[in-house]
Design an enzyme around this catalytic site. Structure first.
Site, PDB file in Angstrom:
ATOM      1  N   SER A 263       0.836  -1.201   0.000  1.00 57.97           N
ATOM      2  CA  SER A 263       0.000   0.000   0.000  1.00 57.97           C
ATOM      3  C   SER A 263       0.868   1.246   0.000  1.00 57.97           C
ATOM      4  O   SER A 263       2.071   1.182   0.227  1.00 57.97           O
ATOM      5  CB  SER A 263      -0.900  -0.001   1.245  1.00 57.97           C
ATOM      6  OG  SER A 263      -0.105   0.297   2.379  1.00 57.97           O
ATOM      7  N   LYS A 264       0.196   2.376  -0.251  1.00 54.94           N
ATOM      8  CA  LYS A 264       0.882   3.675  -0.195  1.00 54.94           C
ATOM      9  C   LYS A 264       1.602   3.819   1.135  1.00 54.94           C
ATOM     10  O   LYS A 264       2.704   4.330   1.212  1.00 54.94           O
ATOM     11  CB  LYS A 264      -0.164   4.801  -0.260  1.00 54.94           C
ATOM     12  CG  LYS A 264      -0.677   5.107  -1.624  1.00 54.94           C
ATOM     13  CD  LYS A 264      -1.417   6.431  -1.587  1.00 54.94           C
ATOM     14  CE  LYS A 264      -2.895   6.234  -1.333  1.00 54.94           C
ATOM     15  NZ  LYS A 264      -3.729   7.370  -1.570  1.00 54.94           N
ATOM     16  N   ARG A 265       0.937   3.393   2.174  1.00 52.42           N
ATOM     17  CA  ARG A 265       1.496   3.549   3.518  1.00 52.42           C
ATOM     18  C   ARG A 265       2.805   2.770   3.701  1.00 52.42           C
ATOM     19  O   ARG A 265       3.709   3.221   4.369  1.00 52.42           O
ATOM     20  CB  ARG A 265       0.471   3.131   4.575  1.00 52.42           C
ATOM     21  CG  ARG A 265      -0.075   4.335   5.343  1.00 52.42           C
ATOM     22  CD  ARG A 265      -1.299   3.991   6.129  1.00 52.42           C
ATOM     23  NE  ARG A 265      -2.397   3.629   5.224  1.00 52.42           N
ATOM     24  CZ  ARG A 265      -3.126   2.532   5.311  1.00 52.42           C
ATOM     25  NH1 ARG A 265      -2.901   1.668   6.258  1.00 52.42           N
ATOM     26  NH2 ARG A 265      -4.096   2.312   4.463  1.00 52.42           N
TER      27      ARG A 265
END
Ligand code: GLU
Length: 505
Positions: A263-265
């Protein structure tokens, strides 16, 4: 495969930047199409106006261009099936026509429930789903009489069209990666097909457009697998299963540590990009991109191809032509592929070495300009890039590894010189300045020779002098051979830089 011309599509919704998974889907579409001499179509699926994000479509076009994955047909390229944006395709009347046909055949129905009524249901029933188990208690053309339904339609009461999922049917299809996949229809909800504003939802639009655009193979992320039974039924109802494209649901790209989707995170947390190019969010924050991080498109594409596919050989570095030639769906793995940023950088390093300096030189020049480093002599620039390219993993590394050839360093790591510094060395370097200024030859080998002679005359070991000389010329403990640096920066600059550091010591 039958002998219809292969036609594949990438069908993004313009809701944000393209992350690794998205670009890999484009890539596999593209490779498959080109391998089979087919067409690659880009269709923008923008029927959900609430999720529309300004700039996202343009970003997708730019990103495909950067990666060298040019569509044969798209909103920009045009083609025989214009328009290629679903919001514009609504005017063709196809979505409405097919939605009505489904209702007429009893495969879909009108639902008149208001937002408030649906909300109330959600409060009353945990995890409420509009489905065969609940539809009988709702306000729709299945529970109302024909006359009541017609009256609501005539009065212009807003409605949606929902698919009527059959009871207890195993909906099956053959996925090119997973083999036979089967879903029991009783577990699926009655998805909305046409919204109150007359716009189709993704489910109806994807089937209608894949049919209209004569798509033969549809590859998309595995997150769409749960929607597949709805699509298969729609194909069966509207066009017949023989006409349905062959599906392939691509496995996820997994985070490097632990399990689960990248994910982006994870990118923020671990310090690597997950988008192809920088993407600016509405709040002004930027999701970092591979391009801006200093990746070559060739390396980015190569790395993505190997995330979930291999050629069955030891080969890891592939040109686009080689990928097109060797790509096959049979070699796409069923399981998710773990993303490894170190490996991604390895690909970039390989590609920096593999490509002609001239092909990425303009990018490095831009990076230099951003840092205020002026390059006047193009031949010298090329020589320098050639000299340091083995030391650079990302294009941005050239700023450190090559910038000092064009600009005197301002930060000098004197702390690394001082502990072993003494009067004798100070005097040596004063003499070295004179020696460099007077040297009749200016080739690295001559310079090295004279420098060592001077060291011997001063009873100093050259080994003790090389590190100070390097730091004087480049600012720190990096860079290629120190006499090669001197040769390239020239007599005057070499003397000037030594003098400058002596002043600091
Ligand atoms: N519009 C869908 C998306 O944004 C495409 C899914 C598909 O390819 O069918 O991912």
């Amino acid at each position: 495969m039958n002998n219809k011309k292969v036609r594949v599509r990438f069908a993004p919704s313009p809701t944000g930047g393209l992350h690794l998974g998205g670009v890999r889907t484009v890539l596999f579409n593209y490779l498959f199409a080109k391998h089979h001499g087919g067409d690659f179509i880009l269709r923008i699926e923008d029927t959900d106006q609430t999720r529309f994000v300004e700039g996202a479509e343009e970003y997708i076009f730019n990103c495909l261009k950067w990666c060298g994955l040019e569509p044969d047909e798209s909103p920009l390229h045009g083609g025989p099936h214009v328009p290629y944006r679903q919001s514009e395709r609504k005017a063709l009347g196809l979505y409405e026509k097919y939605a009505k046909q489904l209702v007429a055949n009893g495969q879909a129905y009108y639902a008149f429930d208001t937002a408030e009524e649906l909300d109330a249901k959600r409060k009353e029933i945990n995890n409420f789903q509009y489905s065969q188990h609940t539809r009988n208690a709702m306000k729709n053309s299945l529970t109302l009489s024909g006359a009541e339904t017609q009256q609501l339609l005539d009065e212009g009461v807003p409605y949606v069209v929902r698919i009527k999922m059959p009871e207890n049917v195993d909906v099956k299809f053959n996925d090119m990666i997973r083999g036979e996949v089967s879903f029991n229809s009783s577990l699926c909800d009655d998805k909305v097909l046409l919204k109150a504003d007359g716009m189709p939802t993704y489910h109806l639009a994807v089937v209608v457009d894949d049919h209209d655009m004569e798509i033969t193979h549809a590859f998309r992320g595995e997150e769409w697998l749960p929607s597949a039974p709805v699509h298969v039924l729609l194909w069966q109802y509207l066009f017949g299963l023989d006409a349905m494209p062959q599906w392939a649901h691509l496995p996820l790209i997994l985070k490097p540590d632990g399990n689960g989707k990248l994910s982006k995170r994870d990118g923020d947390r671990l310090g690597f990009p997950v988008f192809a190019m920088d993407w600016q969010n509405a709040d002004g924050t930027v999701n970092a991109g591979f391009k801006e991080r200093g990746f070559l498109p060739e390396a980015f594409v190569n790395m993505l191809a190997m995330l979930g596919w291999n050629a069955g050989t030891e080969q890891e570095v592939f040109t686009m032509e080689e990928l097109v030639q060797q790509f096959s769906m049979e070699r796409v793995h069923k399981g998710g592929a773990k993303f490894d940023f170190e490996k991604a950088k390895w690909y970039n390093h390989e590609w920096i070495k593999k490509l002609e300096v001239g092909s990425w030189k303009p990018e490095v020049k831009k990076l230099f300009e951003e840092k205020g480093i002026v390059v006047m002599d193009d031949a010298k620039f090329e020589k320098v890039l050639e000299l340091v390219k083995d030391r650079c993993t990302l294009l941005n590394d050239f700023v450190q590894q090559a910038g000092f050839f064009f600009q005197s360093p301002t930060a000098i790591d004197t702390a690394s010189i001082k502990p072993k510094w003494d009067e004798k060395k100070q005097l040596f370097f004063v003499e070295a300045i004179r020696m460099f200024e007077q040297s009749s030859l200016w080739q690295a080998t001559d310079l090295e020779h004279s420098f060592k002679e001077l060291a011997a005359a001063n009873q100093l070991k050259p080994g003790e002098l090389m590190l100070p000389l390097r730091i004087m010329l480049v600012g720190g403990k990096f860079g290629p051979g120190v006499f090669e640096i001197a040769e390239l920066i020239g007599r005057e600059e070499t003397a000037k830089r030594i003098g400058y550091t002596l002043g600091l010591l």
